[in-house]
Motif scaffolding. Structure first.
Motif, mmCIF file in Angstrom:
data_model
loop_
_atom_site.group_PDB
_atom_site.id
_atom_site.type_symbol
_atom_site.label_atom_id
_atom_site.label_comp_id
_atom_site.label_asym_id
_atom_site.label_seq_id
_atom_site.Cartn_x
_atom_site.Cartn_y
_atom_site.Cartn_z
ATOM 1 N N GLN A 46 0.824 -1.207 0.000
ATOM 2 C CA GLN A 46 0.000 0.000 0.000
ATOM 3 C C GLN A 46 0.864 1.266 0.000
ATOM 4 O OE1 GLN A 46 -2.514 -1.216 3.450
ATOM 5 N NE2 GLN A 46 -4.190 -0.431 2.205
ATOM 6 N N ASP A 47 0.458 2.229 -0.829
ATOM 7 C CA ASP A 47 1.143 3.522 -0.866
ATOM 8 C C ASP A 47 0.738 4.343 0.352
ATOM 9 O OD1 ASP A 47 1.685 2.533 -3.379
ATOM 10 O OD2 ASP A 47 0.232 3.849 -4.372
ATOM 11 N N TYR A 48 1.556 5.320 0.651
ATOM 12 C CA TYR A 48 1.197 6.367 1.607
ATOM 13 C C TYR A 48 0.882 7.602 0.778
ATOM 14 C CZ TYR A 48 3.271 3.340 5.175
ATOM 15 O OH TYR A 48 3.559 2.289 6.006
ATOM 16 N N ASP A 49 -0.416 7.895 0.629
ATOM 17 C CA ASP A 49 -0.838 9.065 -0.149
ATOM 18 C C ASP A 49 -0.914 10.259 0.794
ATOM 19 O OD1 ASP A 49 -1.313 7.787 -2.768
ATOM 20 O OD2 ASP A 49 -2.830 6.660 -1.672
ATOM 21 N N ILE A 50 0.085 11.128 0.707
ATOM 22 C CA ILE A 50 0.261 12.196 1.685
ATOM 23 C C ILE A 50 0.133 13.567 1.038
ATOM 24 C CG2 ILE A 50 1.870 13.240 3.335
ATOM 25 C CD1 ILE A 50 0.854 10.472 4.160
ATOM 26 N N GLY A 51 -0.552 14.451 1.740
ATOM 27 C CA GLY A 51 -0.637 15.847 1.323
ATOM 28 C C GLY A 51 0.011 16.749 2.348
ATOM 29 N N TYR A 52 0.954 17.587 1.904
ATOM 30 C CA TYR A 52 1.549 18.623 2.744
ATOM 31 C C TYR A 52 0.955 19.961 2.323
ATOM 32 C CZ TYR A 52 5.478 16.097 5.001
ATOM 33 O OH TYR A 52 6.243 15.270 5.787
ATOM 34 N N VAL A 53 0.331 20.656 3.258
ATOM 35 C CA VAL A 53 -0.163 22.004 2.991
ATOM 36 C C VAL A 53 0.969 22.967 3.331
ATOM 37 C CG1 VAL A 53 -1.931 23.731 3.501
ATOM 38 C CG2 VAL A 53 -2.514 21.281 3.552
ATOM 39 N N VAL A 54 1.419 23.740 2.345
ATOM 40 C CA VAL A 54 2.631 24.546 2.503
ATOM 41 C C VAL A 54 2.359 26.035 2.277
ATOM 42 C CG1 VAL A 54 4.109 22.627 1.835
ATOM 43 C CG2 VAL A 54 3.269 24.199 0.078
ATOM 44 N N THR A 55 3.257 26.852 2.786
ATOM 45 C CA THR A 55 3.114 28.310 2.624
ATOM 46 C C THR A 55 3.426 28.740 1.197
ATOM 47 O OG1 THR A 55 5.394 28.559 3.400
ATOM 48 C CG2 THR A 55 3.632 28.812 5.029
ATOM 49 N N GLU A 56 4.317 28.003 0.544
ATOM 50 C CA GLU A 56 4.661 28.269 -0.860
ATOM 51 C C GLU A 56 5.350 27.020 -1.408
ATOM 52 O OE1 GLU A 56 8.063 28.379 -1.497
ATOM 53 O OE2 GLU A 56 8.637 28.317 0.629
ATOM 54 N N THR A 57 5.417 26.900 -2.727
ATOM 55 C CA THR A 57 6.030 25.720 -3.338
ATOM 56 C C THR A 57 7.427 26.003 -3.892
ATOM 57 O OG1 THR A 57 5.074 26.200 -5.517
ATOM 58 C CG2 THR A 57 3.752 24.853 -4.005
ATOM 59 N N LYS A 58 7.752 27.260 -4.108
ATOM 60 C CA LYS A 58 8.988 27.621 -4.804
ATOM 61 C C LYS A 58 10.233 27.032 -4.163
ATOM 62 C CE LYS A 58 11.666 31.611 -6.434
ATOM 63 N NZ LYS A 58 11.777 33.101 -6.479
ATOM 64 N N SER A 59 10.367 27.172 -2.862
ATOM 65 C CA SER A 59 11.585 26.703 -2.193
ATOM 66 C C SER A 59 11.720 25.180 -2.256
ATOM 67 C CB SER A 59 11.613 27.173 -0.737
ATOM 68 O OG SER A 59 10.509 26.665 -0.014
ATOM 69 N N PHE A 60 10.602 24.462 -2.274
ATOM 70 C CA PHE A 60 10.646 23.009 -2.369
ATOM 71 C C PHE A 60 11.124 22.569 -3.756
ATOM 72 C CE2 PHE A 60 7.524 23.749 0.995
ATOM 73 C CZ PHE A 60 7.870 22.801 1.947
ATOM 74 N N LEU A 61 10.818 23.381 -4.756
ATOM 75 C CA LEU A 61 11.181 23.035 -6.133
ATOM 76 C C LEU A 61 12.580 23.508 -6.498
ATOM 77 C CD1 LEU A 61 7.784 23.821 -7.925
ATOM 78 C CD2 LEU A 61 8.611 21.653 -7.016
ATOM 79 N N GLU A 62 13.075 24.492 -5.791
ATOM 80 C CA GLU A 62 14.426 24.983 -6.068
ATOM 81 C C GLU A 62 15.492 23.960 -5.669
ATOM 82 O OE1 GLU A 62 13.929 29.848 -5.785
ATOM 83 O OE2 GLU A 62 14.409 28.694 -3.963
ATOM 84 N N ASP A 63 15.199 23.174 -4.654
ATOM 85 C CA ASP A 63 16.117 22.127 -4.221
ATOM 86 C C ASP A 63 15.317 20.841 -4.023
ATOM 87 O OD1 ASP A 63 18.080 20.510 -3.243
ATOM 88 O OD2 ASP A 63 18.191 21.459 -1.267
ATOM 89 N N LYS A 64 15.144 20.101 -5.110
ATOM 90 C CA LYS A 64 14.310 18.900 -5.061
ATOM 91 C C LYS A 64 14.960 17.763 -4.284
ATOM 92 C CE LYS A 64 11.720 19.822 -9.315
ATOM 93 N NZ LYS A 64 11.394 19.326 -10.677
ATOM 94 N N ASN A 65 16.210 17.904 -3.954
ATOM 95 C CA ASN A 65 16.876 16.866 -3.166
ATOM 96 C C ASN A 65 16.351 16.792 -1.737
ATOM 97 O OD1 ASN A 65 18.610 15.935 -5.204
ATOM 98 N ND2 ASN A 65 20.076 17.580 -4.813
ATOM 99 N N TRP A 66 15.499 17.732 -1.370
ATOM 100 C CA TRP A 66 14.968 17.723 -0.009
ATOM 101 C C TRP A 66 14.167 16.451 0.274
ATOM 102 C CZ3 TRP A 66 9.965 17.492 1.922
ATOM 103 C CH2 TRP A 66 8.937 17.575 0.970
ATOM 104 N N ILE A 67 13.644 15.799 -0.771
ATOM 105 C CA ILE A 67 12.820 14.607 -0.555
ATOM 106 C C ILE A 67 13.650 13.422 -0.048
ATOM 107 C CG2 ILE A 67 11.074 15.284 -2.237
ATOM 108 C CD1 ILE A 67 12.313 13.332 -4.227
ATOM 109 N N SER A 68 14.972 13.540 -0.067
ATOM 110 C CA SER A 68 15.819 12.455 0.440
ATOM 111 C C SER A 68 15.616 12.222 1.940
ATOM 112 C CB SER A 68 17.297 12.757 0.162
ATOM 113 O OG SER A 68 17.714 13.919 0.849
ATOM 114 N N VAL A 69 14.991 13.178 2.629
ATOM 115 C CA VAL A 69 14.740 13.009 4.066
ATOM 116 C C VAL A 69 13.782 11.853 4.348
ATOM 117 C CG1 VAL A 69 15.188 15.431 4.602
ATOM 118 C CG2 VAL A 69 12.848 14.698 4.064
ATOM 119 N N PHE A 70 13.057 11.415 3.316
ATOM 120 C CA PHE A 70 12.080 10.337 3.522
ATOM 121 C C PHE A 70 12.698 8.952 3.433
ATOM 122 C CE2 PHE A 70 9.505 13.948 2.046
ATOM 123 C CZ PHE A 70 8.562 13.995 3.049
#
Length: 285
Positions: free
Chosen positions: A41-65
């Motif tokens: 089973q997948d974990y279908d997760i939604g993060y409600v964020v203040t903005e998306t720009k900073s998350f997209l500028e450094d996509k390597n942030w997802i390595s924390v998972f």
């Protein structure tokens, strides 16, 4: 593989420590009490964020998972094929980890969330720093339950099934395997699936989901019909493909007569008879 508790704690703790993330919710099969839990089973997760720009500028942030085996960015794929997507309001990563876990993570602004959240009845809050997530009823898959067909839908399904079989027949006769397979396993099969869903709906008082593309058919169909359905899948051998086509026709006919009788809808048997004659001619030539 990490446990559900480990994954959820990780998802929530990451959000707690990041001021950009204001709320977290989960949806999909893990909130659906009717779905049997398993390790896939997948974990279908939604993060409600203040903005998306900073998350997209450094996509390597997802390595924390975790240690990622492969990732897909469906919004980026869509854009590559000319489909417009607004990265400023939302973005999604589908992540499969080397331990076998999978997280489908979407980030979205509060405005985007407020417009969409209540439309999905399997959403369940995990964290809400600002009390911004709309209050909803407990998760339910009711929106995915099989719906009763109108007479027009019933007739349209029958016509599409029988009509498109002519393309399957001539595709085989012309030795056009990719075309014949696509017409049979996509267009024609979709109509067979729809009719089988209506049959399941009748037998469950339209209170269940048959799953995407009939993945729960084995749970709801009698053994006879499920075994017939399994025989509608063929390899690339034309003799085997013809057997699968005729099996699909027999199954469709059996199920359709039950559905038509239940609703009092007329079944146009001439479409059935005439197409079967056409298919036999294609096979013999």
């Amino acid at each position: 593989m990490r446990s559900e508790e480990e994954i959820l704690n990780l998802i929530i703790n990451i959000a707690k420590e990041d001021e950009r993330i204001r709320a977290v919710y989960i949806s999909g099969s893990r909130t659906n009490s009717k779905v049997k839990k398993d390790i896939y089973q997948d974990y279908d997760i939604g993060y409600v964020v203040t903005e998306t720009k900073s998350f997209l500028e450094d996509k390597n942030w997802i390595s924390v998972f975790g240690d990622i085996a492969i990732v897909q960015e469906p919004d980026l794929v869509d854009v590559s094929f000319g489909i417009k997507r607004d990265f400023k309001s939302s973005y999604t990563w589908l992540m499969l980890f080397k331990d076998g876990s999978r997280i489908d993570l979407g980030i979205e602004t509060k405005e985007k969330m407020l417009n969409e959240y209540s439309k999905e009845r399997l959403n369940m809050p995990l964290l809400d720093k600002d009390d911004c997530l709309p209050k909803t009823s407990p998760p339910t898959d009711e929106d995915y339950w099989v719906k009763r067909p109108t007479e027009l839908q019933f007739k349209g399904c029958c016509n599409e099934f029988w009509w498109c079989l002519n393309n399957v027949g001539k595709g085989i006769a012309r030795d056009e395997l990719p075309y014949a397979m696509w017409m049979f396993n996509v267009v024609v099969r979709d109509m067979l699936i729809k009719m089988l869903e209506w049959y399941i709906g009748i037998n469950t008082n339209f209170s269940v989901s048959a799953g995407k593309k009939g993945k729960y058919f084995k749970n709801y169909l009698p053994n006879k019909f499920y075994e017939m359905y399994s025989r509608t899948y063929s390899d690339s051998n034309y003799n085997n493909l013809w057997e699968s086509v005729f099996e699909a026709c027999e199954l469709f006919r059996d199920i359709t007569l039950i559905v038509s009788k239940h609703f009092g809808y007329n079944y146009n048997q001439s479409e059935d008879i005439n197409m079967m004659e056409y298919l036999r001619k294609c096979k013999s030539q």
